[in-house]
Design a protein around this motif. Structure first.
Motif, PDB file in Angstrom:
ATOM      1  N   ARG A 261      25.994  58.092  33.453  1.00 10.40           N
ATOM      2  CA  ARG A 261      27.132  56.820  33.543  1.00 10.40           C
ATOM      3  C   ARG A 261      27.733  56.528  34.874  1.00 10.40           C
ATOM      4  O   ARG A 261      28.462  57.318  35.397  1.00 10.40           O
TER       5      ARG A 261
ATOM      6  N   SER B 261      30.289  54.341  37.131  1.00 10.14           N
ATOM      7  CA  SER B 261      31.364  53.374  37.041  1.00 10.14           C
ATOM      8  C   SER B 261      31.535  52.627  38.589  1.00 10.14           C
ATOM      9  O   SER B 261      31.279  53.308  39.496  1.00 10.14           O
TER      10      SER B 261
ATOM     11  N   THR C  20      34.872  50.495  40.217  1.00 15.13           N
ATOM     12  CA  THR C  20      36.295  50.177  40.052  1.00 15.13           C
ATOM     13  C   THR C  20      36.746  49.075  41.067  1.00 15.13           C
ATOM     14  O   THR C  20      36.514  49.575  42.235  1.00 15.13           O
TER      15      THR C  20
ATOM     16  N   THR D 216      36.970  47.571  35.827  1.00 11.65           N
ATOM     17  CA  THR D 216      35.921  48.464  35.876  1.00 11.65           C
ATOM     18  C   THR D 216      34.747  48.002  35.230  1.00 11.65           C
ATOM     19  O   THR D 216      34.734  47.412  34.106  1.00 11.65           O
TER      20      THR D 216
ATOM     21  N   TYR E 230      30.637  49.530  34.017  1.00 12.93           N
ATOM     22  CA  TYR E 230      30.108  50.707  33.889  1.00 12.93           C
ATOM     23  C   TYR E 230      28.576  50.559  33.782  1.00 12.93           C
ATOM     24  O   TYR E 230      28.003  49.404  33.424  1.00 12.93           O
TER      25      TYR E 230
END
Length: 117
Positions: A19, A21, A23, A79, A81
């Motif tokens: 996963r 991410s 930001t 954010t 993902y």
């Protein structure tokens, strides 16, 4: 100053999951207006778009990742993902986060994903 910071890359075996991410800072107040994209760049190859999500959450995917990857966003956290499953060696590359809003276009520095046994 706008910054996009990716995280979550690493080494994973074929068939595994990761996963990613991303930001954003500096655009928090208007993050929901930006289309957020994930690109990847295998070694020696051009950068290609993997997935996109609009401000209202509508996703699109390149054909090679449909059914395996899922893009999502949390506008409150600024954010985005990328959930990657059933990973294949050909998914290996540097994954970049991108934010676009009309002529505004921002990039992260990338995170490396290596799919190998």
């Amino acid at each position: 100053q706008v910054q996009l910071v990716e995280s979550g890359g690493g080494l994973v075996q074929p068939g595994g999951s990761l996963r990613l991410s991303c930001t954003a800072s500096g655009i928090s107040a208007s993050f929901r207006l930006y289309a957020m994209n994930w690109y990847r760049q295998p070694v020696g190859q051009p950068r290609e778009v993997v997935a996109e999500i609009t401000g209202d959450g509508s996703p699109t995917y390149t054909d090679s990742v449909k059914g395996r990857f899922a893009i999502s966003r949390d506008n409150a956290k600024g954010t985005v993902y990328l959930q990657m499953s059933s990973l294949k060696p050909e998914d290996t590359g540097v994954y970049y986060c991108n934010a676009k809003y009309f002529t505004l276009d921002y990039w992260g520095k990338g995170t490396l994903v290596t799919v190998s046994s």
